[in-house]
Motif scaffolding. Sequence first.
Motif, PDB file in Angstrom:
ATOM      1  N   ILE A 145      -1.237   0.959  -2.650  1.00 41.59           N
ATOM      2  CA  ILE A 145      -1.025  -0.656  -3.231  1.00 41.59           C
ATOM      3  C   ILE A 145       0.264  -0.705  -4.023  1.00 41.59           C
ATOM      4  N   HIS A 169      -7.956  -3.593  -4.500  1.00 40.92           N
ATOM      5  CA  HIS A 169      -8.470  -2.470  -3.989  1.00 40.92           C
ATOM      6  C   HIS A 169      -9.903  -2.579  -4.061  1.00 40.92           C
ATOM      7  N   GLY A 183      -2.378  -6.713  -6.118  1.00 44.89           N
ATOM      8  CA  GLY A 183      -3.205  -6.076  -4.943  1.00 44.89           C
ATOM      9  C   GLY A 183      -4.575  -6.234  -5.180  1.00 44.89           C
ATOM     10  N   VAL A 190      -3.791  -5.327 -10.167  1.00 53.33           N
ATOM     11  CA  VAL A 190      -4.502  -4.860  -8.999  1.00 53.33           C
ATOM     12  C   VAL A 190      -5.826  -4.883  -9.294  1.00 53.33           C
TER      13      VAL A 190
END
Length: 249
Positions: A72, A85, A83, A199
């Motif tokens: 990422i 996850h 991003g 993220v």
Amino acid sequence: MKVLVAVKRVVDPNVNIRVKADGSGVDIDNVKMSPNPFDETAVEAAVQLKEAGVVSEVVVASIGSQKSQDVIRAALAMGADRGIHVSTDADLEPLAIAKVLKQLVELEQPDLVFTGKQAIDDDSNQTGQMLSALLNWSQGTFTSKLSFENDWVNVTREVDSGRETIAVKLPAVLTVDLRLNSPRFASLPEIMKSKKKPVETKELTSFDLQLDSRFKVQLVSAPETRNQGIKVTSVDELIAAAKLTAKGN
């Protein structure tokens, strides 16, 4: 327009694969890992569209262990904006991946989803097509060239007989071939910037999914060693060698 790009962490394509002694799979201990090359092409395509003003935001998503954040961050260094996850240590099958991505699409509401044509670890070439079916979206597979015209994407595809160009209605899922572009190398400043980009981590258990396995790996084995070739200096020698080889089989 928002684009969601799926990326996967795989064994680096330059690494010589080693099969585990018990034949249960591939040994990845202390092996260099990297983003799937087809997914890097997908990220590059999305970033280029953003640079051209066609796309306003590029979101990358990866499903896997904590180490998947590496790929990422690599995509963020290439120019993606943020991003997601989805954290899990489970080895998910393509349909399960597609189901997770479907829920991410429903949350993020992108206009376009990019995936690599396939992942180089299992070569399934299934996730993008399954995601398209689950979403009931248009799809363009094996994309080697694309252009936009209002709410349509003109997709040139690599097929067995050559190339074909189709018009795909947005929203759509596109799987990309390596011929689409050459992914950029992230500069040091971009790598440093990527560390500050957001993220978001989601646990796989937070998704409403049935992830029962549909197949089981029986055995993984290395390919047979090929015999060393020979050099011939004439057609007669070639024919004689071919006959000898045929008799040996």
